[in-house]
Design an enzyme around this catalytic site. Structure first.
Site, PDB file in Angstrom:
ATOM      1  N   SER A  34       0.790  -1.238   0.000  1.00 15.79           N
ATOM      2  CA  SER A  34       0.000   0.000   0.000  1.00 15.79           C
ATOM      3  C   SER A  34       0.818   1.282   0.000  1.00 15.79           C
ATOM      4  CB  SER A  34      -0.966   0.003   1.189  1.00 15.79           C
ATOM      5  OG  SER A  34      -2.012  -0.908   0.986  1.00 15.79           O
ATOM      6  N   LYS A  82       0.271   3.363  -2.989  1.00 14.29           N
ATOM      7  CA  LYS A  82      -0.892   4.240  -3.090  1.00 14.29           C
ATOM      8  C   LYS A  82      -0.504   5.714  -3.009  1.00 14.29           C
ATOM      9  CE  LYS A  82      -3.822   0.706  -0.922  1.00 14.29           C
ATOM     10  NZ  LYS A  82      -4.592   0.330   0.283  1.00 14.29           N
ATOM     11  N   TYR A 102      -3.931  -2.645 -10.200  1.00 14.79           N
ATOM     12  CA  TYR A 102      -3.737  -2.270  -8.797  1.00 14.79           C
ATOM     13  C   TYR A 102      -2.756  -3.221  -8.108  1.00 14.79           C
ATOM     14  CZ  TYR A 102      -5.028  -2.186  -3.802  1.00 14.79           C
ATOM     15  OH  TYR A 102      -5.009  -2.156  -2.430  1.00 14.79           O
ATOM     16  N   TYR A 155      -4.779   3.583   7.946  1.00 18.46           N
ATOM     17  CA  TYR A 155      -6.115   2.994   8.066  1.00 18.46           C
ATOM     18  C   TYR A 155      -6.769   3.397   9.385  1.00 18.46           C
ATOM     19  CZ  TYR A 155      -3.739   0.360   4.440  1.00 18.46           C
ATOM     20  OH  TYR A 155      -3.000   0.024   3.337  1.00 18.46           O
ATOM     21  N   VAL A 193       1.223  -3.591   3.950  1.00 18.57           N
ATOM     22  CA  VAL A 193       1.208  -4.867   4.660  1.00 18.57           C
ATOM     23  C   VAL A 193       2.449  -5.715   4.385  1.00 18.57           C
ATOM     24  CG1 VAL A 193      -1.297  -4.962   4.866  1.00 18.57           C
ATOM     25  CG2 VAL A 193      -0.185  -6.035   2.888  1.00 18.57           C
TER      26      VAL A 193
END
Length: 307
Positions: free
Chosen positions: A63, A66, A191, A243, A261
Site C-alpha cells: 500500500s 498508493k 492495482y 487505516y 502490509v
C-alpha cells in the site's frame, strides 16, 4: 545531529519486537517472509543516506504504492479527483465493504483499498489502457527513487489476484454505483501490479524527498507536484495513511506517513528528509509493529515530530 547513532540506538531498542507481529498471511506469497528482519533509512536533501539493519533487502511495498498513484492522479486531475474519492479518515478496516456500500460507492480516501483501486482506474483512463498505466506508474517510481532497475514481483501480484476476492468485490461495488470506468478485472490486476513493486528502505526514503520539499525533488530539481498538491498528499498521509490506526500513528509518531502490509512504512519530515522503515511483522491494524515503534523513537529522540 548524529543520525547514524540514533538509528543504531533504535535498532537495538526494537530488537525484542521483531518477532512479535504477524506477517500478512492472507497473501500467500508474503506468508513465508522472515518476520525477524528490520531495516531503516533516512535520506537528506543533499542525497546523504543513513541506514541500519536490512536496508538493502527488497520487499513488497504494497500500500505504500498508493502514495505514488495518488500523486499521479492528483497531478493529472487536480481537484476533480475528489468528485469520485473522498479525503476523510475511514475509521474502518482498509477493505471495508460496508462503508463503501453506505457511502454509495465513493471511497472515503485514496489510501483505503477501494480508494486506491479507484485511483488506479483514473490512471488507466488517463493513459488509455492497463499496460500503459502500469508502465507509467513504474516509470514514475523509478524516477523519484533514482532506481531505473525497479520492477514488480509477478509471483506476488499473481498470488494477490488469485486471492483478491474482496478487492474484486470492492471494485464491482463501485462499478455498480457508476464510480469505476474501466473493466473491473483489468483495474484490480493493475492495482495489484503496483502493490507488488519491490523496493528497499534506501530506495523508498529517497522516493519520499519530493513530498518533503513541497513537490520538488531536491536532488534532481524536478517538480512533480505543486506546493499545494504536495501539501494535500502529506495531509492525507497524516490523517489516513495507517487505516483505522491513523490517529494512533499521528499521536505517537507525528509525521505524515504511509504503511503497507509488506511491513514497510514511509514518512516525511518536512524540509528535512524522507524516511523508510521495514519490519514484516504487523500489528492488528496491518501496520508494521516494530516499524511503528521505530518511528516513534525517532521523533522522540530527534524532536522532529511536526507537532
Amino acid at each position: 545531529m548524529d543520525y547514524q547513532l540514533i538509528l543504531n540506538e533504535i535498532a537495538e531498542e526494537i530488537m525484542s519486537l521483531q518477532d512479535k507481529g504477524k506477517v500478512a498471511n492472507y497473501i500467500p506469497a508474503l506468508e513465508n517472509v522472515n518476520p525477524e528482519q528490520f531495516g531503516m533509512s533516512l535520506t537528506l536533501f543533499d542525497g546523504t543516506q543513513y541506514n541500519v539493519g536490512d536496508f538493502n533487502t527488497l520487499f513488497s511495498i504494497q500500500s505504500i504504492s498508493k502514495v505514488f498513484t495518488f500523486t499521479l492522479a492528483l497531478k493529472f486531475y487536480s481537484t476533480g479527483l475528489y468528485k469520485r474519492i473522498g479525503r476523510e479518515p475511514s475509521g474502518n478496516p482498509f477493505n471495508s465493504l460496508v462503508q463503501l456500500e453506505y457511502e454509495h460507492g465513493v471511497p472515503r480516501n485514496p489510501f483505503i483499498n477501494a480508494g486506491a483501486i479507484n485511483v488506479t482506474d483514473t490512471l488507466m483512463s488517463y493513459y488509455g489502457d492497463s499496460t500503459t498505466a502500469s508502465k507509467e506508474i513504474m516509470q514514475f517510481i523509478q524516477d523519484i527513487a533514482g532506481e531505473p532497475s525497479l520492477t514488480h514481483n509477478e509471483i506476488v501480484s499473481t498470488s494477490e489476484m488469485d486471492h483478491g476476492f474482496r478487492n474484486m468485490a470492492l471494485a464491482n461495488l463501485m462499478k455498480s454505483f457508476n464510480n469505476l470506468d474501466n473493466d473491473v478485472h483489468d483495474v484490480v490486476q493493475t492495482y495489484f501490479r503496483h502493490c507488488a513493486i519491490e523496493m528497499n528502505t534506501k530506495m523508498l526514503s529517497r522516493a519520499m524527498l519530493f513530498l518533503s520539499n513541497h513537490g520538488i525533488d531536491p536532488i534532481s530539481g524536478v517538480e512533480y507536484l505543486s506546493e499545494q498538491q504536495a501539501k494535500r498528499v502529506n495531509a492525507v498521509m497524516l490523517t489516513c495513511g495507517h487505516y483505522d490506526a491513523s490517529g494512533d500513528f499521528a499521536f505517537h509518531v507525528g509525521l505524515p506517513g504511509k504503511s503497507g502490509v509488506g511491513g514497510g512504512i514511509v514518512a516525511v519530515v518536512p524540509k528535512k528528509m524522507g524516511i523508510c522503515v521495514w519490519s514484516p511483522g504487523l500489528n492488528a491494524q496491518g501496520n508494521s509493529l516494530a516499524g511503528t515503534l521505530a518511528l516513534e523513537l525517532f521523533t522522540s529522540k530527534t524532536g522532529m515530530s511536526i507537532f
